[in-house]
Each structure stands twice: as structure tokens, then as C-alpha cells.
Design a protein around this motif. Structure first.
Motif, PDB file in Angstrom:
ATOM      1  N   MET A  16      -6.931 -10.194  18.672  1.00 36.07           N
ATOM      2  CA  MET A  16      -7.364  -8.744  17.612  1.00 36.07           C
ATOM      3  C   MET A  16      -7.412  -7.099  18.387  1.00 36.07           C
ATOM      4  N   SER A  17      -6.992  -7.649  19.188  1.00 35.29           N
ATOM      5  CA  SER A  17      -6.882  -6.752  20.336  1.00 35.29           C
ATOM      6  C   SER A  17      -5.401  -6.439  20.449  1.00 35.29           C
ATOM      7  N   GLY A  18      -4.794  -7.005  20.532  1.00 30.77           N
ATOM      8  CA  GLY A  18      -3.109  -7.428  20.426  1.00 30.77           C
ATOM      9  C   GLY A  18      -2.505  -6.966  18.942  1.00 30.77           C
ATOM     10  N   LEU A  19      -3.605  -7.268  17.454  1.00 33.19           N
ATOM     11  CA  LEU A  19      -3.476  -6.527  16.363  1.00 33.19           C
ATOM     12  C   LEU A  19      -2.998  -4.663  16.332  1.00 33.19           C
ATOM     13  N   VAL A  20      -4.163  -4.893  16.597  1.00 35.36           N
ATOM     14  CA  VAL A  20      -4.659  -3.404  16.984  1.00 35.36           C
ATOM     15  C   VAL A  20      -3.648  -2.643  17.580  1.00 35.36           C
ATOM     16  N   ILE A  21      -3.370  -3.399  19.151  1.00 31.93           N
ATOM     17  CA  ILE A  21      -2.347  -2.753  20.263  1.00 31.93           C
ATOM     18  C   ILE A  21      -1.321  -2.290  19.196  1.00 31.93           C
ATOM     19  N   LEU A  22      -0.422  -3.173  18.008  1.00 34.76           N
ATOM     20  CA  LEU A  22       0.961  -3.277  17.357  1.00 34.76           C
ATOM     21  C   LEU A  22       0.563  -1.966  16.567  1.00 34.76           C
ATOM     22  N   PHE A  23      -0.434  -2.856  15.923  1.00 40.14           N
ATOM     23  CA  PHE A  23      -0.524  -1.374  14.888  1.00 40.14           C
ATOM     24  C   PHE A  23      -0.300   0.018  15.016  1.00 40.14           C
ATOM     25  N   MET A  24      -1.418   0.445  16.434  1.00 36.75           N
ATOM     26  CA  MET A  24      -0.958   1.888  17.398  1.00 36.75           C
ATOM     27  C   MET A  24       0.545   1.698  17.380  1.00 36.75           C
ATOM     28  N   LEU A  25       0.538   0.971  17.967  1.00 35.41           N
ATOM     29  CA  LEU A  25       2.360   1.309  19.117  1.00 35.41           C
ATOM     30  C   LEU A  25       2.508   1.553  17.775  1.00 35.41           C
ATOM     31  N   PHE A  26       3.286   1.427  16.782  1.00 33.78           N
ATOM     32  CA  PHE A  26       4.105   1.108  15.232  1.00 33.78           C
ATOM     33  C   PHE A  26       3.894   2.355  15.020  1.00 33.78           C
ATOM     34  N   ASP A  27       2.305   2.840  15.250  1.00 34.41           N
ATOM     35  CA  ASP A  27       2.329   4.586  14.304  1.00 34.41           C
ATOM     36  C   ASP A  27       2.462   5.431  15.152  1.00 34.41           C
ATOM     37  N   LEU A  57       1.284  11.557  20.135  1.00 35.80           N
ATOM     38  CA  LEU A  57       0.896  11.224  21.393  1.00 35.80           C
ATOM     39  C   LEU A  57      -0.064  10.903  21.303  1.00 35.80           C
ATOM     40  N   LEU A  58      -1.428  11.816  20.669  1.00 33.54           N
ATOM     41  CA  LEU A  58      -2.460  11.176  21.358  1.00 33.54           C
ATOM     42  C   LEU A  58      -3.354   9.724  21.368  1.00 33.54           C
ATOM     43  N   GLY A  59      -2.427   9.312  19.705  1.00 33.61           N
ATOM     44  CA  GLY A  59      -2.489   7.835  19.368  1.00 33.61           C
ATOM     45  C   GLY A  59      -1.820   7.100  20.782  1.00 33.61           C
ATOM     46  N   LEU A  60      -0.895   7.242  21.057  1.00 32.04           N
ATOM     47  CA  LEU A  60      -0.400   6.190  22.282  1.00 32.04           C
ATOM     48  C   LEU A  60      -1.165   6.602  23.246  1.00 32.04           C
ATOM     49  N   LEU A  61      -1.499   7.166  24.311  1.00 32.69           N
ATOM     50  CA  LEU A  61      -2.376   7.311  24.872  1.00 32.69           C
ATOM     51  C   LEU A  61      -3.893   6.600  25.203  1.00 32.69           C
ATOM     52  N   SER A  62      -4.393   6.507  23.532  1.00 32.00           N
ATOM     53  CA  SER A  62      -5.689   5.988  23.291  1.00 32.00           C
ATOM     54  C   SER A  62      -4.805   3.603  23.524  1.00 32.00           C
ATOM     55  N   ILE A  63      -4.005   3.901  22.674  1.00 30.08           N
ATOM     56  CA  ILE A  63      -3.742   2.789  22.759  1.00 30.08           C
ATOM     57  C   ILE A  63      -2.530   1.890  24.308  1.00 30.08           C
ATOM     58  N   ILE A  64      -2.638   2.778  25.128  1.00 28.80           N
ATOM     59  CA  ILE A  64      -2.176   2.272  26.537  1.00 28.80           C
ATOM     60  C   ILE A  64      -3.137   2.239  27.375  1.00 28.80           C
ATOM     61  N   LEU A  65      -4.389   2.902  26.953  1.00 28.11           N
ATOM     62  CA  LEU A  65      -5.245   2.705  27.622  1.00 28.11           C
ATOM     63  C   LEU A  65      -6.090   1.509  27.388  1.00 28.11           C
ATOM     64  N   TYR A  66      -5.527   1.331  26.033  1.00 25.10           N
ATOM     65  CA  TYR A  66      -6.722  -0.177  25.562  1.00 25.10           C
ATOM     66  C   TYR A  66      -6.101  -1.234  26.138  1.00 25.10           C
ATOM     67  N   ALA A  67      -4.636  -1.174  25.928  1.00 24.25           N
ATOM     68  CA  ALA A  67      -3.843  -2.331  26.721  1.00 24.25           C
ATOM     69  C   ALA A  67      -4.015  -2.554  28.070  1.00 24.25           C
ATOM     70  N   LEU A  68      -4.528  -1.587  28.862  1.00 27.90           N
ATOM     71  CA  LEU A  68      -4.765  -2.332  30.165  1.00 27.90           C
ATOM     72  C   LEU A  68      -6.170  -2.558  29.898  1.00 27.90           C
ATOM     73  N   LEU A  79      -9.502   5.572  21.862  1.00 31.90           N
ATOM     74  CA  LEU A  79      -8.954   4.927  19.697  1.00 31.90           C
ATOM     75  C   LEU A  79     -10.162   5.594  19.494  1.00 31.90           C
ATOM     76  N   THR A  80     -11.510   5.269  19.038  1.00 34.12           N
ATOM     77  CA  THR A  80     -12.363   5.291  18.145  1.00 34.12           C
ATOM     78  C   THR A  80     -12.634   6.742  17.580  1.00 34.12           C
ATOM     79  N   GLY A  81     -12.375   7.976  18.736  1.00 32.07           N
ATOM     80  CA  GLY A  81     -12.297   9.611  18.132  1.00 32.07           C
ATOM     81  C   GLY A  81     -11.254   8.918  17.479  1.00 32.07           C
ATOM     82  N   TYR A  82     -10.219   8.717  17.811  1.00 30.70           N
ATOM     83  CA  TYR A  82      -8.557   8.679  16.940  1.00 30.70           C
ATOM     84  C   TYR A  82      -9.156   8.193  15.533  1.00 30.70           C
ATOM     85  N   LEU A  83      -9.355   7.336  15.789  1.00 26.99           N
ATOM     86  CA  LEU A  83      -9.135   6.591  13.957  1.00 26.99           C
ATOM     87  C   LEU A  83     -10.311   7.890  13.355  1.00 26.99           C
TER      88      LEU A  83
END
Length: 146
Positions: A16-27, A57-68, A79-83
Motif C-alpha cells: 500500500m505504501s509502495g503504491l503511494v510512494i511510486l505514484f507521488m514520485l511520478f507526480d 517540490l512540496l509533493g516530493l518533500l512529503s513523500i520522501i518524509l513518508y518513505a522514511l 501528504l494529507t494536506g497536499y492531497l
């Protein structure tokens, strides 16, 4: 009630997390690259063209923090705020509900679900029913209201 994470539960959460990370990295990467279709879509939602990179950049920052693992909850909050902003933008444009407006919501559900399934401390935090063992372990039996 403390619940041990099974291997199956752990892997479902990771997927589940991987799908979110891949989608947000792509975005985020497509926004940084300023691909014409992404710029057109962002401008079509009412944003200026010069905002595309900042949004990426805001999306990438959020997803990098989420991935760690150490910062995954903070990343999920950002990420919730961004979405949420994406949902508001779709509502403002009166876009179709299930395909456009709620797609960021689906992404957020996957993100929080992934954390819930993989992070025992997070599950304990959200637990509405506390076992005696959890109460004692966290010192909740010694709460002083003075």
C-alpha cells in the motif's frame, strides 16, 4: 490492544505504501521536469505555470518524509494536506467525484492504511480499547490529573 504485526499484514502495508510512494514520485518528478501535459493540467486547474515546480517540490518533500520509517507519520500528515489541496482544487472545478475529486482521498487512505498495517506504535495510538498490558506499559494507569 497491542497487536503483533503478521508477515502478511506487514507486506500488505508495504505494498500500500509502495503504491503511494511510486505514484507521488511520478507526480513530483513530472512536475519538476515540467512535462507539457503536466503543466497544461496544472494550469487547467487554475494554477500559474510558475507554480508547477513548487507544487512538485512540496509533493516530493512529503513523500520522501513518508518513505522514511522515522518520519513516516510526519510525511503522511504533510501528504494529507497536499492531497487535501488537490481535492479542494477538483471540487472548485466541479470535476467528476469518483474519478477526479476522490482520487487524492484514495491515495491518502492507502498512505494511512500502509502506516497502520506496518507501525505497531501507530496502531496502539489509535486503539480505542486499551488492554491492561498496554495501559501499564505506557504508564496510563498512573495518570495524575492534579
Amino acid at each position: 490492544m497491542t497487536m503483533i504485526t503478521s508477515k502478511r499484514q506487514l507486506w500488505i502495508g508495504r505494498v500500500m505504501s509502495g503504491l503511494v510512494i511510486l505514484f507521488m514520485l511520478f507526480d513530483g518528478i513530472t512536475k519538476l521536469l515540467r512535462l507539457s501535459s503536466v503543466v497544461e493540467g496544472t494550469v487547467g486547474m487554475g494554477f500559474s505555470e510558475h507554480h508547477v515546480v513548487l507544487i512538485g517540490l512540496l509533493g516530493l518533500l512529503s513523500i520522501i518524509l513518508y518513505a522514511l520509517p522515522q518520519t513516516s507519520v510526519l510525511g503522511a500528515i504533510l501528504l494529507t494536506g497536499y492531497l487535501g489541496g488537490a481535492i479542494a482544487s477538483h471540487i472548485r472545478l466541479d470535476n467528476p467525484l469518483f474519478s477526479h475529486t476522490l482520487s487524492p482521498f484514495y491515495c491518502a487512505v492507502l498512505a494511512w492504511g500502509g502506516i497502520y498495517l506496518t507501525n505497531e506504535k501507530f496502531r496502539d495510538l489509535l486503539s480505542f480499547q486499551r488492554s491492561k498490558q498496554t495501559v501499564e506499559k505506557n504508564g496510563l494507569d498512573r495518570v495524575n490529573m492534579d
